[in-house]
Design a protein around this motif. Structure first.
Motif, PDB file in Angstrom:
ATOM      1  N   ILE A   1       0.833  -1.201   0.000  1.00  0.00           N
ATOM      2  CA  ILE A   1       0.000   0.000   0.000  1.00  0.00           C
ATOM      3  C   ILE A   1       0.872   1.257   0.000  1.00  0.00           C
ATOM      4  O   ILE A   1       0.499   2.272  -0.590  1.00  0.00           O
ATOM      5  N   ALA A   2       2.042   1.178   0.626  1.00  0.00           N
ATOM      6  CA  ALA A   2       2.969   2.316   0.576  1.00  0.00           C
ATOM      7  C   ALA A   2       3.358   2.612  -0.870  1.00  0.00           C
ATOM      8  O   ALA A   2       3.396   3.771  -1.287  1.00  0.00           O
ATOM      9  N   ALA A   3       3.626   1.573  -1.641  1.00  0.00           N
ATOM     10  CA  ALA A   3       3.965   1.762  -3.058  1.00  0.00           C
ATOM     11  C   ALA A   3       2.779   2.338  -3.830  1.00  0.00           C
ATOM     12  O   ALA A   3       2.943   3.239  -4.664  1.00  0.00           O
ATOM     13  N   VAL A   4       1.584   1.836  -3.532  1.00  0.00           N
ATOM     14  CA  VAL A   4       0.373   2.351  -4.173  1.00  0.00           C
ATOM     15  C   VAL A   4       0.188   3.824  -3.790  1.00  0.00           C
ATOM     16  O   VAL A   4      -0.061   4.677  -4.645  1.00  0.00           O
ATOM     17  N   TYR A   5       0.322   4.123  -2.513  1.00  0.00           N
ATOM     18  CA  TYR A   5       0.152   5.488  -2.008  1.00  0.00           C
ATOM     19  C   TYR A   5       1.113   6.448  -2.707  1.00  0.00           C
ATOM     20  O   TYR A   5       0.722   7.517  -3.155  1.00  0.00           O
ATOM     21  N   ILE A   6       2.361   6.051  -2.799  1.00  0.00           N
ATOM     22  CA  ILE A   6       3.378   6.910  -3.414  1.00  0.00           C
ATOM     23  C   ILE A   6       3.048   7.159  -4.885  1.00  0.00           C
ATOM     24  O   ILE A   6       3.089   8.298  -5.359  1.00  0.00           O
ATOM     25  N   SER A   7       2.698   6.113  -5.612  1.00  0.00           N
ATOM     26  CA  SER A   7       2.414   6.297  -7.045  1.00  0.00           C
ATOM     27  C   SER A   7       1.158   7.135  -7.269  1.00  0.00           C
ATOM     28  O   SER A   7       1.132   7.985  -8.153  1.00  0.00           O
ATOM     29  N   VAL A   8       0.129   6.918  -6.455  1.00  0.00           N
ATOM     30  CA  VAL A   8      -1.091   7.716  -6.583  1.00  0.00           C
ATOM     31  C   VAL A   8      -0.798   9.172  -6.221  1.00  0.00           C
ATOM     32  O   VAL A   8      -1.260  10.101  -6.889  1.00  0.00           O
ATOM     33  N   SER A   9      -0.001   9.371  -5.185  1.00  0.00           N
ATOM     34  CA  SER A   9       0.348  10.727  -4.764  1.00  0.00           C
ATOM     35  C   SER A   9       1.156  11.457  -5.834  1.00  0.00           C
ATOM     36  O   SER A   9       0.910  12.636  -6.114  1.00  0.00           O
ATOM     37  N   VAL A  10       2.085  10.759  -6.457  1.00  0.00           N
ATOM     38  CA  VAL A  10       2.904  11.376  -7.505  1.00  0.00           C
ATOM     39  C   VAL A  10       2.038  11.767  -8.703  1.00  0.00           C
ATOM     40  O   VAL A  10       2.144  12.865  -9.231  1.00  0.00           O
ATOM     41  N   VAL A  11       1.139  10.883  -9.114  1.00  0.00           N
ATOM     42  CA  VAL A  11       0.330  11.128 -10.310  1.00  0.00           C
ATOM     43  C   VAL A  11      -0.836  12.074 -10.029  1.00  0.00           C
ATOM     44  O   VAL A  11      -1.118  12.966 -10.824  1.00  0.00           O
ATOM     45  N   PHE A  12      -1.517  11.900  -8.900  1.00  0.00           N
ATOM     46  CA  PHE A  12      -2.708  12.695  -8.606  1.00  0.00           C
ATOM     47  C   PHE A  12      -2.447  13.869  -7.668  1.00  0.00           C
ATOM     48  O   PHE A  12      -3.352  14.679  -7.432  1.00  0.00           O
ATOM     49  N   GLY A  13      -1.256  13.981  -7.108  1.00  0.00           N
ATOM     50  CA  GLY A  13      -0.965  14.998  -6.101  1.00  0.00           C
ATOM     51  C   GLY A  13      -1.319  16.409  -6.533  1.00  0.00           C
ATOM     52  O   GLY A  13      -2.013  17.138  -5.815  1.00  0.00           O
ATOM     53  N   LYS A  14      -0.872  16.804  -7.708  1.00  0.00           N
ATOM     54  CA  LYS A  14      -1.127  18.166  -8.188  1.00  0.00           C
ATOM     55  C   LYS A  14      -2.623  18.418  -8.366  1.00  0.00           C
ATOM     56  O   LYS A  14      -3.136  19.463  -7.973  1.00  0.00           O
ATOM     57  N   SER A  15      -3.334  17.448  -8.919  1.00  0.00           N
ATOM     58  CA  SER A  15      -4.774  17.644  -9.128  1.00  0.00           C
ATOM     59  C   SER A  15      -5.532  17.614  -7.797  1.00  0.00           C
ATOM     60  O   SER A  15      -6.543  18.311  -7.652  1.00  0.00           O
ATOM     61  N   MET A  16      -5.056  16.842  -6.809  1.00  0.00           N
ATOM     62  CA  MET A  16      -5.709  16.850  -5.491  1.00  0.00           C
ATOM     63  C   MET A  16      -5.513  18.201  -4.815  1.00  0.00           C
ATOM     64  O   MET A  16      -6.433  18.722  -4.179  1.00  0.00           O
ATOM     65  N   ILE A  17      -4.329  18.775  -4.973  1.00  0.00           N
ATOM     66  CA  ILE A  17      -4.072  20.098  -4.397  1.00  0.00           C
ATOM     67  C   ILE A  17      -4.936  21.144  -5.104  1.00  0.00           C
ATOM     68  O   ILE A  17      -5.524  22.004  -4.459  1.00  0.00           O
ATOM     69  N   ARG A  18      -5.044  21.056  -6.434  1.00  0.00           N
ATOM     70  CA  ARG A  18      -5.889  21.992  -7.189  1.00  0.00           C
ATOM     71  C   ARG A  18      -7.346  21.860  -6.745  1.00  0.00           C
ATOM     72  O   ARG A  18      -8.041  22.852  -6.550  1.00  0.00           O
TER      73      ARG A  18
END
Length: 183
Positions: free
Chosen positions: A69-86
């Motif tokens: 899940i840490a690997a999943v979390y990191i990849s989702v955060s990297v890809v979706f991070g900017k759009s989640m912040i927006r």
């Protein structure tokens, strides 16, 4: 719960604390550069999680679902991070500071295309996460220690497929605009 599981929970909480702090500093206290500094801390949290999980595995720990899940979390955060912040920025600005336009409520083909683009990002995060998980499996090179990684990868593959079916369904049955009630 093991150390990695606690790290995931802590990083997720800190992610939202950093986002809310950054937006509060930006809009309420009118310090946009300091607000940006807080928002820029989000990738640091991912790095901390990566280090914690990597150190745990390098010490000979058997990979658990938490490591996967840490690997999943990191990849989702990297890809979706900017759009989640927006997403958070738009809502904070509108609902908290009462500035800007209301967040867009998508319907019809606009919603279908938006969801499909989101699915493409999901696919990208899956590919990144699968690469991390596969890399860990190869690095550890002991099937008995990496069963959980393979299990999460299998489940995530199914989830990406289901998400594609949902994305496709919006083209067949587009989301309708809600009827406005008159007062």
């Amino acid at each position: 719960m093991n150390t990695v599981a606690w790290a995931i929970v802590t990083v997720e909480i800190l992610f939202w604390v950093v986002i809310i702090t950054g937006l509060t500093v930006r809009y309420i206290f009118k310090h946009p550069k300091l607000g940006l500094f807080f928002l820029a801390l989000t990738p640091v949290l991912d790095l901390i999680l990566l280090v914690i999980a990597g150190v745990d595995l390098s010490k000979g720990a058997t990979a658990t679902t938490a490591h996967a899940i840490a690997a999943v979390y990191i990849s989702v955060s990297v890809v979706f991070g900017k759009s989640m912040i927006r997403w958070a920025d738009e809502r904070f600005r509108y609902y908290i500071t009462r500035q800007g336009t209301p967040p867009l409520k998508r319907t019809g083909m606009d919603h279908a295309l938006h969801y499909f683009k989101s699915w493409l990002l999901h696919l990208l995060s899956f590919l990144l996460g699968a690469g991390i998980l596969y890399g860990l499996i190869v690095w550890i090179d002991e099937p008995a220690r990496t069963e959980a990684l393979q299990g999460v990868l299998s489940i995530w593959t199914i989830v990406v497929g289901i998400d594609l079916l949902i994305a496709g369904s919006y083209f067949l049955w587009p989301r309708k605009e809600k009827a406005k009630t008159s007062a």
